[in-house]
Design a protein around this motif. Structure first.
Motif, PDB file in Angstrom:
ATOM      1  N   VAL A   5      55.648  68.054  44.381  1.00 46.65           N
ATOM      2  CA  VAL A   5      57.062  67.589  44.190  1.00 46.65           C
ATOM      3  C   VAL A   5      57.835  68.167  45.590  1.00 46.65           C
ATOM      4  O   VAL A   5      58.546  67.403  46.094  1.00 46.65           O
ATOM      5  CB  VAL A   5      57.568  67.869  42.945  1.00 46.65           C
ATOM      6  N   LYS A   6      57.752  69.295  45.593  1.00 38.86           N
ATOM      7  CA  LYS A   6      58.581  69.899  46.758  1.00 38.86           C
ATOM      8  C   LYS A   6      57.949  69.339  48.182  1.00 38.86           C
ATOM      9  O   LYS A   6      58.906  68.993  48.977  1.00 38.86           O
ATOM     10  CB  LYS A   6      58.319  71.549  46.865  1.00 38.86           C
ATOM     11  N   GLN A   7      56.781  69.095  48.303  1.00 38.23           N
ATOM     12  CA  GLN A   7      56.191  68.456  49.616  1.00 38.23           C
ATOM     13  C   GLN A   7      56.679  67.247  49.640  1.00 38.23           C
ATOM     14  O   GLN A   7      57.102  66.784  50.874  1.00 38.23           O
ATOM     15  CB  GLN A   7      54.886  68.837  49.715  1.00 38.23           C
ATOM     16  N   ALA A   8      56.785  66.527  48.636  1.00 38.11           N
ATOM     17  CA  ALA A   8      57.456  64.945  48.730  1.00 38.11           C
ATOM     18  C   ALA A   8      58.584  64.995  48.989  1.00 38.11           C
ATOM     19  O   ALA A   8      59.231  64.286  49.662  1.00 38.11           O
ATOM     20  CB  ALA A   8      56.844  64.272  47.203  1.00 38.11           C
ATOM     21  N   GLN A   9      59.613  65.891  48.320  1.00 39.10           N
ATOM     22  CA  GLN A   9      60.982  66.151  48.712  1.00 39.10           C
ATOM     23  C   GLN A   9      61.426  66.353  50.155  1.00 39.10           C
ATOM     24  O   GLN A   9      62.428  65.846  50.685  1.00 39.10           O
ATOM     25  CB  GLN A   9      61.766  67.168  47.866  1.00 39.10           C
ATOM     26  N   HIS A  10      60.441  66.895  50.895  1.00 40.63           N
ATOM     27  CA  HIS A  10      60.659  67.257  52.104  1.00 40.63           C
ATOM     28  C   HIS A  10      59.915  66.226  53.060  1.00 40.63           C
ATOM     29  O   HIS A  10      59.918  66.412  54.314  1.00 40.63           O
ATOM     30  CB  HIS A  10      60.078  68.658  52.485  1.00 40.63           C
ATOM     31  N   GLY A  11      59.836  64.893  52.404  1.00 37.22           N
ATOM     32  CA  GLY A  11      59.380  63.972  53.295  1.00 37.22           C
ATOM     33  C   GLY A  11      57.698  63.744  53.396  1.00 37.22           C
ATOM     34  O   GLY A  11      57.347  62.846  54.292  1.00 37.22           O
ATOM     35  N   ASN A  12      57.001  64.455  52.693  1.00 34.64           N
ATOM     36  CA  ASN A  12      55.485  64.475  52.838  1.00 34.64           C
ATOM     37  C   ASN A  12      55.109  63.187  52.031  1.00 34.64           C
ATOM     38  O   ASN A  12      55.067  63.272  50.663  1.00 34.64           O
ATOM     39  CB  ASN A  12      54.923  65.558  52.421  1.00 34.64           C
ATOM     40  N   ALA A  13      54.787  62.055  52.546  1.00 30.85           N
ATOM     41  CA  ALA A  13      54.609  60.676  51.843  1.00 30.85           C
ATOM     42  C   ALA A  13      52.987  60.974  51.102  1.00 30.85           C
ATOM     43  O   ALA A  13      52.837  60.302  50.196  1.00 30.85           O
ATOM     44  CB  ALA A  13      54.158  59.511  52.714  1.00 30.85           C
ATOM     45  N   GLU A  14      52.162  61.685  51.955  1.00 35.40           N
ATOM     46  CA  GLU A  14      51.003  61.970  51.162  1.00 35.40           C
ATOM     47  C   GLU A  14      51.066  62.833  49.858  1.00 35.40           C
ATOM     48  O   GLU A  14      50.342  62.341  48.763  1.00 35.40           O
ATOM     49  CB  GLU A  14      49.837  62.838  52.065  1.00 35.40           C
ATOM     50  N   ALA A  15      51.873  63.579  49.539  1.00 37.90           N
ATOM     51  CA  ALA A  15      52.202  64.502  48.559  1.00 37.90           C
ATOM     52  C   ALA A  15      52.741  63.510  47.431  1.00 37.90           C
ATOM     53  O   ALA A  15      52.441  63.506  46.237  1.00 37.90           O
ATOM     54  CB  ALA A  15      52.736  65.467  48.700  1.00 37.90           C
TER      55      ALA A  15
END
Length: 164
Positions: A5-15
């Motif tokens: 979730v944290k990775q996605a929040q930072h723009g990681n589309a794969e996460a």
């Protein structure tokens, strides 16, 4: 999970994609319990996923990602339901990537016989194992309202089977 979730929040589309993959069945069940056909459910899910991505930075607690996304999904379902004429269908709801057991099909058939408000609460409580407190937060209603809808939903199901 929280790290994804944290990775996605930072723009990681794969996460973000991995998170969506983890919860896709839950999203489908929620959307299908609110809407009467697969096309509308798919539209609501697609809109919710896009909205979730666009608003990902507004999620305050990563551990509530699924609940947050379901709230977005329910709002999208409500938008579609307002635009769509009401028709009730008693068709059985197929479930993607989950074995269609007899009890699962019976549960889906029971849900389809409920009014919309009770159907959604019953799907979240029995189908997704959310607590009354969590459902109240997701739907932005009181815990007593959730309890009332559960009671009414159970009564509707009992009445439908007594009449059958």
């Amino acid at each position: 999970m929280i790290e994804l979730v944290k990775q996605a929040q930072h723009g990681n589309a794969e996460a973000y994609g991995k998170l969506i993959h983890l919860y896709q069945d839950s999203f489908y069940r929620v959307a299908r319990s609110r809407l009467n056909n697969d096309e509308d459910a798919a539209d609501a899910i697609q809109d919710a996923l896009l909205s979730g991505w666009e608003k990902r930075k507004t999620l305050k607690e990563p551990k509530y990602f699924k609940t947050w996304m379901i709230r977005i999904l329910i709002n999208k379902c409500n938008e579609i339901a307002r635009k769509t004429p009401r028709t009730e269908s008693l068709e059985q709801v197929p479930e993607p990537s989950i074995e269609n057991t007899e009890s699962h099909l019976i549960f889906q058939e029971m849900l389809l016989q409920l009014n919309e408000k009770n159907r959604l609460v019953m799907a979240l409580y029995y189908g997704e194992d959310y607590s009354i407190h969590e459902i109240a937060q997701i739907l932005e209603i009181s815990e007593n309202a959730v309890k009332q809808r559960l009671v009414r939903g159970r009564k509707e199901i009992l009445k439908a089977y007594e009449n059958a």
